[in-house]
Design a protein around this motif. Structure first.
Motif, short mmCIF file in Angstrom:
data_model
loop_
_atom_site.label_atom_id
_atom_site.label_comp_id
_atom_site.label_asym_id
_atom_site.label_seq_id
_atom_site.Cartn_x
_atom_site.Cartn_y
_atom_site.Cartn_z
N GLY A 201 -30.94 112.29 6.83
CA GLY A 201 -30.97 113.12 5.64
C GLY A 201 -30.02 114.30 5.79
N ALA A 202 -30.25 115.33 4.94
CA ALA A 202 -29.40 116.52 4.98
C ALA A 202 -29.41 117.11 6.39
CB ALA A 202 -29.88 117.54 3.97
N MET A 203 -28.22 117.25 6.97
CA MET A 203 -28.09 117.64 8.38
C MET A 203 -27.57 119.07 8.46
SD MET A 203 -25.78 115.63 11.18
CE MET A 203 -25.46 116.30 12.81
N ALA B 246 -26.39 125.08 4.27
CA ALA B 246 -25.37 124.11 3.87
C ALA B 246 -25.68 122.84 4.65
CB ALA B 246 -23.97 124.63 4.19
N GLU B 247 -24.77 121.89 4.63
CA GLU B 247 -25.00 120.66 5.38
C GLU B 247 -23.71 120.17 6.00
OE1 GLU B 247 -24.42 117.46 1.77
OE2 GLU B 247 -26.35 118.43 2.02
N VAL B 248 -23.83 119.57 7.17
CA VAL B 248 -22.69 118.88 7.78
C VAL B 248 -22.47 117.56 7.06
CG1 VAL B 248 -21.81 117.88 9.92
CG2 VAL B 248 -23.20 119.93 9.99
N GLY B 249 -23.55 116.97 6.59
CA GLY B 249 -23.50 115.72 5.86
C GLY B 249 -24.92 115.28 5.58
N ILE B 250 -25.05 114.15 4.91
CA ILE B 250 -26.36 113.56 4.68
C ILE B 250 -26.38 112.24 5.43
CG2 ILE B 250 -27.92 112.57 2.96
CD1 ILE B 250 -26.92 114.66 0.99
N ARG C 136 -30.44 114.83 -7.25
CA ARG C 136 -29.40 115.85 -7.03
C ARG C 136 -29.87 116.96 -6.10
NH1 ARG C 136 -25.64 117.18 -6.71
NH2 ARG C 136 -24.94 118.64 -8.31
N PHE C 137 -31.17 117.04 -5.86
CA PHE C 137 -31.68 118.07 -4.95
C PHE C 137 -31.46 117.73 -3.48
CE2 PHE C 137 -34.28 119.46 -8.63
CZ PHE C 137 -34.00 120.81 -8.59
N HIS C 138 -31.02 116.50 -3.17
CA HIS C 138 -30.80 116.18 -1.76
C HIS C 138 -29.50 116.83 -1.30
CE1 HIS C 138 -31.00 112.99 1.68
NE2 HIS C 138 -31.08 114.25 2.10
N ASP C 139 -29.65 118.04 -0.82
CA ASP C 139 -28.52 118.90 -0.49
C ASP C 139 -29.00 119.94 0.51
OD1 ASP C 139 -25.78 120.27 -1.42
OD2 ASP C 139 -27.33 121.82 -1.42
#
Length: 416
Positions: A395-397, A382-386, A371-374
């Motif tokens: 990965g987290a982008m 924040a992230e645009v996506g993974i 759940r930490f992959h964020d």
């Protein structure tokens, strides 16, 4: 205006605005982000009232509880979105940063400068907070954004975009720096992903069918935020309490998100199998297990079929398999994983290092929940996506993934 004319008009305006935003100073971009965060907090009641329309429609369509949770915007979640925007404002601006400057024998100095990609189109489903995350990251990285959210979140996304648009208008920022596609027709997506004259990259966050279709039809480079078939392997040396806590968190906290665990692999010599499975059953997780798993709790574990390995349940359902060794676990992951996030729970240093090296996913964890992959948890704001692929980002982008490099060369009259 036809759908094609509508999309082309939006893309053309976004392209024009991208050149303006690319030249904004860090101060200008941060001021806009702070205004957006302030507006999100002030207009929370309006956003929640619009979100209720989407929630009502979701219940009418009998969407799962996990899917409804993805749609929900509460005061707490809106406050978290605003905090994320402020965090992005405080982060270092990657644009115009010079990297790897060297002096060549000819006398010229050669380096690379970080620059925005240009126009970023993002196609996503369900989670309306993505609207704000992507807008904020694109603004800070100097990119114009074109947002295409899912039909199930149309009222929430409209409301969030209206808040962002009003903040831009107040600060005299071109509205098309963040564009929202306000129509829900399915035929808009195939049109959008062929607008290579205007759009520089497409980011996909959605279901498997959407990703396959867009990848096949797009004339623009695509970054895929694919499904999250995430595995946790409990090694024979794992601490009992740690294994239970990590497994429950990874499956139960938010089962409808992409970094939730979908398959649990347990070493055959792990001594606390019953405790581990019981901790999940106590949280009302439906376990679909191999024969050895089913034998531990006869009648309480459903037999797993081949289709359960490699399936993204997005619900309180978990595939469980007892494996002979770490080698067997790694081979299972290689066969069934979507290359999103995998974890090992172990007290064996060599096994931990082997797992990190041999598991080929975008994020690999030792003794921590998937759940930490964020983006937020990784310090990206924040992230645009993974991204589950290897180019251009993996990965987290975050912001840096929304930039590219160009060579810059300084001379004093040198000629070749």
């Amino acid at each position: 205006m036809s759908n094609k004319q509508y999309i082309e008009h939006l893309c053309r305006k976004a392209k024009e605005s991208s050149r303006v935003l690319a030249n904004y100073s860090t101060v200008q971009k941060n001021n806009l982000l702070r205004k957006i965060a302030e507006s999100l907090r002030k207009k929370a009641d309006y956003i929640i009232s619009e979100n209720r329309k989407d929630l009502a429609a979701a219940k009418e369509e009998s969407l799962s509880g996990a899917m409804v949770d993805r749609l929900l915007l509460s005061e707490e979640r809106i406050a978290s979105m605003a905090a994320s925007v402020l965090e992005i404002a405080l982060m270092e601006d990657p644009v115009s940063r010079i990297e790897k400057m060297t002096t060549r024998p000819s006398g010229i100095r050669v380096g690379q400068m970080r620059v925005p990609l240009g126009v970023v189109a993002v196609i996503y489903e369900s989670r309306p907070n993505v609207t704000v995350d992507i807008a904020a990251l694109c603004i800070k990285s100097g990119n114009a954004a074109i947002l295409r959210g899912g039909r199930e979140a149309i009222h929430s996304n409209r409301a969030l975009h209206a808040v962002i648009r009003d903040a831009m208008v107040e600060l005299s920022v071109p509205e098309s720096c963040v564009t929202f596609i306000d129509r829900t027709d399915r035929e808009l997506v195939p049109i959008l992903v062929t607008m290579n004259t205007y759009i520089d990259i497409v980011v996909l966050r959605g279901g498997e069918s959407l990703i396959k279709t867009v990848t096949a039809e797009s004339t623009i480079p695509v970054i895929k935020h694919d499904k999250g078939v995430c595995h946790i392997f409990v090694d024979e040396s794992a601490d009992e309490d740690m294994a239970n806590r990590i497994a429950v968190n990874a499956k139960v906290q938010r089962p409808g998100v992409c970094n939730a665990m979908e398959t649990l692999l347990i070493h055959k010599n792990y001594r606390h199998k019953e405790s581990l499975l019981q901790s999940l059953l106590d949280q009302h997780v439906e376990i679909r297990g191999c024969e050895k798993t089913a034998a531990i709790f006869p009648g309480r574990v459903k037999p797993a079929g081949e289709e359960d390995w490699g399936f993204e349940f997005l619900d309180l359902i978990l595939a469980v398999k007892i494996v002979d060794s770490i080698q067997s676990a790694i081979e299972h992951i290689a066969r069934y994983s979507s290359n999103h996030s995998e974890a090992i729970v172990t007290s064996d240093y060599l096994n931990a290092e082997r797992f990190l090296k041999e598991v080929d996913s975008s994020a690999v964890f030792v003794n921590a929940s998937t759940r930490f992959h964020d983006g937020g948890e990784f310090g990206l704001g924040a992230e645009v996506g993974i991204s589950t692929q290897k180019l251009h980002a993996r990965g987290a982008m975050g912001m840096e993934g929304l930039t590219t490099l160009k060579y810059v060369v300084y001379g004093k009259g040198e000629v070749r």
